[in-house]
Design a protein around this motif. Structure first.
Motif, PDB file in Angstrom:
ATOM      1  N   PHE A  45       0.782  -1.245   0.000  1.00  0.00           N
ATOM      2  CA  PHE A  45       0.000   0.000   0.000  1.00  0.00           C
ATOM      3  C   PHE A  45       0.809   1.290   0.000  1.00  0.00           C
ATOM      4  CE2 PHE A  45      -3.046  -2.876   2.447  1.00  0.00           C
ATOM      5  CZ  PHE A  45      -3.789  -3.167   1.316  1.00  0.00           C
ATOM      6  N   ILE A  46       1.961   1.312   0.663  1.00  0.00           N
ATOM      7  CA  ILE A  46       2.679   2.578   0.793  1.00  0.00           C
ATOM      8  C   ILE A  46       3.396   2.903  -0.521  1.00  0.00           C
ATOM      9  CG2 ILE A  46       4.446   3.849   2.089  1.00  0.00           C
ATOM     10  CD1 ILE A  46       2.120   3.137   3.865  1.00  0.00           C
ATOM     11  N   ARG A  47       3.208   4.112  -1.015  1.00  0.00           N
ATOM     12  CA  ARG A  47       3.842   4.527  -2.261  1.00  0.00           C
ATOM     13  C   ARG A  47       4.572   5.846  -2.028  1.00  0.00           C
ATOM     14  NH1 ARG A  47       3.234   0.085  -2.872  1.00  0.00           N
ATOM     15  NH2 ARG A  47       1.983  -1.077  -4.366  1.00  0.00           N
ATOM     16  N   ASN A  49       4.858   8.508  -4.060  1.00  0.00           N
ATOM     17  CA  ASN A  49       4.014   9.635  -4.476  1.00  0.00           C
ATOM     18  C   ASN A  49       4.762  10.967  -4.482  1.00  0.00           C
ATOM     19  OD1 ASN A  49       1.550  10.637  -5.368  1.00  0.00           O
ATOM     20  ND2 ASN A  49       0.803  11.067  -3.307  1.00  0.00           N
ATOM     21  N   ARG A  72       9.333  10.166 -14.849  1.00  0.00           N
ATOM     22  CA  ARG A  72       8.536  11.308 -15.311  1.00  0.00           C
ATOM     23  C   ARG A  72       8.475  12.321 -14.180  1.00  0.00           C
ATOM     24  NH1 ARG A  72       3.038  12.198 -14.648  1.00  0.00           N
ATOM     25  NH2 ARG A  72       3.061  10.201 -13.599  1.00  0.00           N
ATOM     26  N   THR A  74       6.445  14.640 -12.053  1.00  0.00           N
ATOM     27  CA  THR A  74       4.998  14.703 -11.813  1.00  0.00           C
ATOM     28  C   THR A  74       4.478  16.135 -11.714  1.00  0.00           C
ATOM     29  OG1 THR A  74       5.299  14.544  -9.425  1.00  0.00           O
ATOM     30  CG2 THR A  74       4.938  12.475 -10.616  1.00  0.00           C
ATOM     31  N   ASP A  77       4.839  16.738 -15.903  1.00  0.00           N
ATOM     32  CA  ASP A  77       4.437  15.554 -16.670  1.00  0.00           C
ATOM     33  C   ASP A  77       5.414  15.207 -17.795  1.00  0.00           C
ATOM     34  OD1 ASP A  77       2.259  15.010 -15.115  1.00  0.00           O
ATOM     35  OD2 ASP A  77       0.837  16.095 -16.367  1.00  0.00           O
TER      36      ASP A  77
ATOM     37  N   GLY B 240      -4.460  16.555  -2.330  1.00  0.00           N
ATOM     38  CA  GLY B 240      -3.460  15.909  -3.185  1.00  0.00           C
ATOM     39  C   GLY B 240      -2.025  16.105  -2.727  1.00  0.00           C
ATOM     40  N   HIS B 241      -1.765  17.106  -1.888  1.00  0.00           N
ATOM     41  CA  HIS B 241      -0.406  17.363  -1.433  1.00  0.00           C
ATOM     42  C   HIS B 241      -0.123  16.804  -0.040  1.00  0.00           C
ATOM     43  CE1 HIS B 241      -0.561  19.952  -4.919  1.00  0.00           C
ATOM     44  NE2 HIS B 241       0.751  20.061  -4.855  1.00  0.00           N
ATOM     45  N   SER B 243       0.675  13.767   0.962  1.00  0.00           N
ATOM     46  CA  SER B 243       1.885  12.924   1.027  1.00  0.00           C
ATOM     47  C   SER B 243       3.122  13.773   1.241  1.00  0.00           C
ATOM     48  CB  SER B 243       2.107  12.172  -0.293  1.00  0.00           C
ATOM     49  OG  SER B 243       1.083  11.306  -0.566  1.00  0.00           O
ATOM     50  N   VAL B 244       3.197  14.880   0.468  1.00  0.00           N
ATOM     51  CA  VAL B 244       4.385  15.735   0.493  1.00  0.00           C
ATOM     52  C   VAL B 244       4.540  16.377   1.878  1.00  0.00           C
ATOM     53  CG1 VAL B 244       5.468  17.749  -0.575  1.00  0.00           C
ATOM     54  CG2 VAL B 244       4.122  16.183  -1.987  1.00  0.00           C
ATOM     55  N   ARG B 252       4.776   8.126   6.210  1.00  0.00           N
ATOM     56  CA  ARG B 252       4.524   7.731   4.823  1.00  0.00           C
ATOM     57  C   ARG B 252       3.111   7.179   4.718  1.00  0.00           C
ATOM     58  NH1 ARG B 252       8.364   3.920   2.231  1.00  0.00           N
ATOM     59  NH2 ARG B 252       7.676   4.915   0.301  1.00  0.00           N
ATOM     60  N   LEU B 253       2.386   7.620   3.704  1.00  0.00           N
ATOM     61  CA  LEU B 253       0.966   7.295   3.612  1.00  0.00           C
ATOM     62  C   LEU B 253       0.660   6.433   2.395  1.00  0.00           C
ATOM     63  CD1 LEU B 253      -0.431  10.835   4.454  1.00  0.00           C
ATOM     64  CD2 LEU B 253      -0.569   8.824   5.911  1.00  0.00           C
ATOM     65  N   PRO B 254      -0.414   5.639   2.482  1.00  0.00           N
ATOM     66  CA  PRO B 254      -0.822   4.846   1.321  1.00  0.00           C
ATOM     67  C   PRO B 254      -1.640   5.687   0.341  1.00  0.00           C
ATOM     68  CG  PRO B 254      -2.242   4.368   3.173  1.00  0.00           C
ATOM     69  CD  PRO B 254      -1.239   5.370   3.657  1.00  0.00           C
ATOM     70  N   LEU B 255      -1.015   6.724  -0.204  1.00  0.00           N
ATOM     71  CA  LEU B 255      -1.726   7.640  -1.097  1.00  0.00           C
ATOM     72  C   LEU B 255      -0.998   7.762  -2.418  1.00  0.00           C
ATOM     73  CD1 LEU B 255      -2.394  10.734   1.202  1.00  0.00           C
ATOM     74  CD2 LEU B 255      -4.039   8.981   0.548  1.00  0.00           C
ATOM     75  N   GLU B 256      -1.778   7.945  -3.491  1.00  0.00           N
ATOM     76  CA  GLU B 256      -1.210   8.376  -4.761  1.00  0.00           C
ATOM     77  C   GLU B 256      -2.073   9.522  -5.285  1.00  0.00           C
ATOM     78  OE1 GLU B 256       1.323   5.257  -7.031  1.00  0.00           O
ATOM     79  OE2 GLU B 256      -0.684   4.426  -6.855  1.00  0.00           O
ATOM     80  N   SER B 257      -1.412  10.529  -5.850  1.00  0.00           N
ATOM     81  CA  SER B 257      -2.100  11.748  -6.283  1.00  0.00           C
ATOM     82  C   SER B 257      -2.316  11.741  -7.786  1.00  0.00           C
ATOM     83  CB  SER B 257      -1.278  12.972  -5.884  1.00  0.00           C
ATOM     84  OG  SER B 257      -1.153  13.018  -4.482  1.00  0.00           O
ATOM     85  N   SER B 304       0.089  12.610 -10.840  1.00  0.00           N
ATOM     86  CA  SER B 304       0.626  13.903 -11.256  1.00  0.00           C
ATOM     87  C   SER B 304       0.229  14.982 -10.256  1.00  0.00           C
ATOM     88  CB  SER B 304       0.082  14.267 -12.640  1.00  0.00           C
ATOM     89  OG  SER B 304       0.522  15.550 -13.021  1.00  0.00           O
ATOM     90  N   TYR B 305       1.037  16.031 -10.208  1.00  0.00           N
ATOM     91  CA  TYR B 305       0.710  17.207  -9.405  1.00  0.00           C
ATOM     92  C   TYR B 305       0.452  18.414 -10.304  1.00  0.00           C
ATOM     93  CZ  TYR B 305       2.263  14.746  -5.196  1.00  0.00           C
ATOM     94  OH  TYR B 305       2.381  13.863  -4.149  1.00  0.00           O
TER      95      TYR B 305
END
Lengths: 99, 417
Positions: A45-47, A49, A72, A74, A77, B240-241, B243-244, B252-257, B304-305
């Motif tokens: 689960f942890i990514r 990001n 890439r 982010t 892009d 969306g930010h 995680s950062v 650390r979180l189980p998130l994707e943006s 993506s951000y």
């Protein structure tokens, strides 16, 4: 429309030919039954990001059909590099190649 | 704070609207607060409002890197509904709908909550069966939802194409009548005004660069573009930010943006009475009070951000809309934009405590955070004030990704999943 370079076909082609396949270089555990709950959480689960260069997998679905890795940015892009699956993780920073 | 009512409107109208006072001051940071909330969207401002109004905690700052309500609060498609499958989600989202119903009165600010109904179209036998299962599950949880036949759906939403010759024929629909839309900006503004009137500082254009921790591991405060701000508690509500921001605290979180795009058409006269979603054709549409058709679908495929997203997805979305509503195939689209949404592996939010003492997080709303705004803000304020979760958000922990007790709404919600 993103333009993506397939390292196998050696062609730069539109995004519509490709599918995204998540973060790259996440190794499957060698001995799954030995993993703790925390290690499973991290693997499944942890990514990372990141806001910036991201190592990720893509698949040239409507082409050669193969998976490859890419870096890439982010925020913009922009693709910094692509390389075949199985090669070691591309080191950062990557200087962008001239088009 | 000027209280808005017919008398104050009339008085200011006679004065040519030159004497309205500002709704909240542009605050500068003080050295220390009881609570610092990172992110001045609806969720963050709402949490500040409920901290002040329900828990008596007014020494609070809400800090944002941009202007308030300029992130996903100002970028969503304003849809409100609570027809989620699982008990945990139904309770959370229905709590939000309960608060939506009275929010304009509570805030003395017209958030334009409109119970116009959300219609979810079934296009195949699987849709029919799974929507009926949803309806039964919802009704057992006290959430209104009912089945409409094709004819009933057409009566409820006359622009609908119910021709049996359509590429994706409509076979019926699930209708939640209590669902609808609200004016998204007004939600942020109303909470900001209510919070500021109770003493909360709203600090805009001030990026939080890091969360700092004490030697014992607990939260010390936040580093910002305007210097260090000491805080007894820090609550992150940065969409969306997240995680950062959270990474700077070592979490650390189980998130994707991902970018989630939306678009609007040119404004036209009222022609579309409700919200329509189609999972199978994959798009949703409503009409704003300004007259624009508001259209969206799923996220872009890559993280993506960029707050932009790609055009192929817009084409896919419009193709889906014109499939279900051929009458719109000559509408001109006016604007499109993207917001960055933080998606969890089980498509449910993370709302509660973190491994760091006195650090709280409200994130992972993915593509559906707007509808939850008042409910999430309310239970987040409770969690911050009491240092323990409210029963409603207790299941939405970060620990569930370790224990395996997921709230797997991924296949159970709207088109965006």
């Amino acid at each position: 429309m993103l333009l993506i370079h397939c390292p196998y076909c050696d062609e730069t082609l539109p995004e519509a030919e490709f599918t995204y396949a998540g973060e790259a270089h996440i190794a499957r555990p060698a001995d799954p039954s030995a993993l703790s709950d925390e290690e499973w959480e991290s693997y499944l689960f942890i990514r990372s990001n990141p806001r910036g260069p991201h190592h990720e997998r893509w698949r040239h679905l409507h082409g050669c059909g193969r998976f490859f890795n890419a870096v890439r940015d982010t925020v913009s892009d922009r693709f910094l590099t692509t390389y075949p699956a199985g090669q070691p993780r591309a080191a950062l920073p990557i200087k962008e190649a001239a088009e | 704070m000027t209280r808005f009512n017919a008398f104050s409107l009339l008085k200011n109208a006679l004065g040519g609207h030159r004497n309205w006072t500002e709704q909240w001051p542009d605050s500068q940071p003080r050295a220390e607060y009881d609570v610092v909330i990172v992110g001045a969207g609806g969720h963050g401002l709402g949490a500040a409002y409920y901290l002040a109004s329900q828990h008596g905690i007014t020494n609070v700052a809400v800090i944002d890197k941009g202007w308030l309500g300029g992130g996903n609060t100002g970028r969503n498609t304003t849809i409100i509904r609570s027809n989620y499958l699982y008990d945990e989600s139904a309770r959370l989202y229905d709590h939000a709908v309960d608060l939506w119903e009275n929010l304009s009165q509570e805030l003395n600010y017209n958030v334009m909550y409109s119970r116009r109904g959300v219609l979810m179209l079934a296009h195949n036998v699987h849709d029919v069966q799974s929507f009926k299962r949803h309806i039964h599950a919802n009704r057992l949880n006290g959430v209104d939802n009912r089945w409409l036949t094709v004819q009933e759906a057409k009566e409820y939403c006359p622009p609908l194409n119910i021709s049996p010759n359509a590429r994706y024929p409509v076979m019926g629909a699930a209708l939640q009548e209590r669902a609808g839309t609200a004016r998204h900006d007004a939600v942020a503004w109303g909470y900001a005004r209510g919070a500021a009137a109770r003493g909360v500082d709203i600090i805009q254009n001030c990026p939080v660069t890091a969360i700092r921790r004490n030697a014992d591991g607990s939260v010390a405060g936040v580093e910002t573009a305007k210097g260090f701000i000491r805080a007894k508690k820090v609550a992150v509500s940065a969409a969306g930010h997240t995680s950062v921001v959270m990474q700077t605290a070592g979490v650390r979180l189980p998130l994707e943006s991902y970018p989630l795009q939306a678009l609007v058409s040119e404004p036209v006269k009222p022609c579309f009475p409700c919200v329509v979603m189609s999972n199978a054709v994959h798009a949703y549409i409503s009409q704003s009070d300004k007259g624009e058709l508001v259209i969206g679908s799923g996220t872009d495929q890559y993280t993506s951000y960029s707050q932009r997203g790609g055009l192929p997805l817009i084409e896919h979305t419009i193709a889906a809309i014109t499939e279900v509503f051929p009458i719109f195939n000559r509408m001109r689209m006016l604007r499109k934009w993207g917001g960055i949404v933080d998606v969890t592996p089980d498509r449910s939010a993370i709302l509660g405590k973190t491994p760091v003492p006195n650090l709280y997080v409200n994130c992972g709303w993915g593509t559906g955070g707007f509808k939850a705004t008042p409910g999430a803000a309310h239970v987040f304020a409770w969690t911050i004030a009491k240092d323990e979760p409210h029963p409603i958000n207790a299941p939405f922990t970060l620990e569930r990704f370790r224990s395996g007790r997921l709230i797997d709404e991924a296949a159970a919600a709207a088109v965006a999943h």
